[in-house]
Design an enzyme around this catalytic site. Sequence first.
Site, short mmCIF file in Angstrom:
data_model
loop_
_atom_site.label_atom_id
_atom_site.label_comp_id
_atom_site.label_asym_id
_atom_site.label_seq_id
_atom_site.Cartn_x
_atom_site.Cartn_y
_atom_site.Cartn_z
N TYR A 163 0.84 -1.20 0.00
CA TYR A 163 0.00 0.00 0.00
C TYR A 163 0.88 1.26 0.00
O TYR A 163 1.86 1.34 0.75
CB TYR A 163 -0.92 -0.04 1.22
CG TYR A 163 -1.67 1.24 1.45
CD1 TYR A 163 -2.50 1.76 0.47
CD2 TYR A 163 -1.53 1.95 2.63
CE1 TYR A 163 -3.18 2.95 0.66
CE2 TYR A 163 -2.21 3.14 2.84
CZ TYR A 163 -3.03 3.64 1.84
OH TYR A 163 -3.68 4.82 2.04
N ASP A 217 0.02 -7.44 6.64
CA ASP A 217 -1.13 -6.54 6.48
C ASP A 217 -2.22 -7.39 5.82
O ASP A 217 -2.13 -7.72 4.64
CB ASP A 217 -0.74 -5.34 5.62
CG ASP A 217 -1.87 -4.32 5.48
OD1 ASP A 217 -3.04 -4.72 5.58
OD2 ASP A 217 -1.58 -3.14 5.24
N LYS A 227 -11.67 -0.78 5.74
CA LYS A 227 -12.03 -1.48 4.52
C LYS A 227 -13.11 -2.52 4.81
O LYS A 227 -14.19 -2.18 5.23
CB LYS A 227 -10.77 -2.06 3.89
CG LYS A 227 -9.63 -1.03 3.75
CD LYS A 227 -10.05 0.11 2.87
CE LYS A 227 -9.02 1.14 2.50
NZ LYS A 227 -8.26 1.81 3.50
C1 LIG Z 1 -3.61 -2.69 2.48
C2 LIG Z 1 -3.82 -1.40 3.21
N1 LIG Z 1 -3.23 -1.23 4.41
C3 LIG Z 1 -3.39 -0.09 5.11
C4 LIG Z 1 -4.15 0.95 4.63
C5 LIG Z 1 -4.28 2.24 5.43
O1 LIG Z 1 -5.49 2.26 6.09
P1 LIG Z 1 -6.25 3.61 6.57
O2 LIG Z 1 -6.65 4.34 5.34
O3 LIG Z 1 -7.37 3.09 7.39
O4 LIG Z 1 -5.26 4.41 7.36
C6 LIG Z 1 -4.79 0.82 3.40
C7 LIG Z 1 -5.62 1.92 2.87
O5 LIG Z 1 -6.04 1.91 1.71
C8 LIG Z 1 -4.62 -0.40 2.67
O6 LIG Z 1 -5.19 -0.58 1.47
#
Ligand SMILES: Cc1ncc(COP(=O)(O)O)c(C=O)c1O
Length: 390
Positions: free
Chosen positions: A104, A176, A201
């Site tokens: 990400y 993750d 998500k």
């Molecule tokens: C795989 C992944 N990890 C972490 C995040 C970060 O999350 P947040 O937007 O809730 O801070 C995202 C956000 O799109 C993501 O797609």
Amino acid sequence: MTGRERQRFETRAIHVGQAADPATGATIVPVYQTVTYTQDAIGQHRGYEYSRTDNPTRAALEVCLASLEGGRFALAYASGMAAIHGATQLLEAGDHVVVADDLYGGSYRLFTKVLPRFGVRFSYVDATRPEEIAKAMEPATRFVWIESPTNPMLRLVDVAACAEIARRQGARLVVDNTFATPYLQNPLALGAAIVVHSTTKYIGGHSDVIGGAIVVDDEELFQRLRFARNATGGVPGPWDAWLTLRGARTLALRMREHEANARQVARFLCGRREVARVHYPGLPDHPGHELAERQMRGFGGMVTIDLAGGAAAARTFCEATRLFALGESLGGVESLVGYPWTMSHAAFPPEEKLRKGISEATVRLSVGIEHADDLCEDLAQACLRAAQGS
Ligand SMILES: Cc1ncc(COP(=O)(O)O)c(C=O)c1O
């Protein structure tokens, strides 16, 4: 109930951490909208002192999430990035992290622009080849950091193999698990030490609350993470915790629908001449298909495509969909379309994006739970518009 129930996922999602409220009998966990808790005498309280440290609504969410991930402990955070940053609080100056390069963009930004200022070093490798991880390990390596399936190319990384490489060198595997969700994949059971989530998500599931979580099995790790979270303060408020818990209760149902729709959408797009490639782990010719069958219980709701007409076609396609809203994020009940080149993966330099397979023709679809036929009809008209416009 504790986080160690033997009941099935759907039952745990609705009951673990969610016994009737001891004060009132409320069947649904109340929103404890309070900062502080009245003490009977100095230092004599009922387990709660101050809501940055602990809050009953947040605690209910944490117990439930720990159970769903198959870990003993969970910590909720104000966002996925706060959770990711929270995990890195276990690191010190001089420590080294081996990171899967397909990750990400926000994590990449944290790892390249913020944490190096504190003396933490990162090496990026193609984690679909675990031998690359083994080669990058150093005596100072503390974490191996992966996502699977990856964002946005939906590549599969062998979680158990990465965990074994990390363990052999005295490091920890961090996964993750946002894309897979605990319904489809439990990295702790595959040998990971730390699981992070953007609960924004699929777990929240309705695109109405930002949140994050860490799940671990090791109590010492949990205490260190909890100390760091209390010291740094990135906690969700009680309403956000409550909304996230409400989402988690229907995660299983929603994931089944997301997946059924994504399979149909992927198959449909495979048959369109406007689409050069469809990346979906559920397709038998996807390079990670067998690994996905081994380490996951399904293939998820994300589908990525490369438009045959290149950048212009991809941009027209993104702006032409009607049911798929053009927007950042994923995992909500409504379908979303995203353009990784300038949206989710803007933080990566162009050459890095191209190396990962993200081109200006790449479009990412978060397939929602609308009727699949309506989604395919929407994509069909967007394909036609893309072909005309490019
Ligand atoms: C795989 C992944 N990890 C972490 C995040 C970060 O999350 P947040 O937007 O809730 O801070 C995202 C956000 O799109 C993501 O797609």
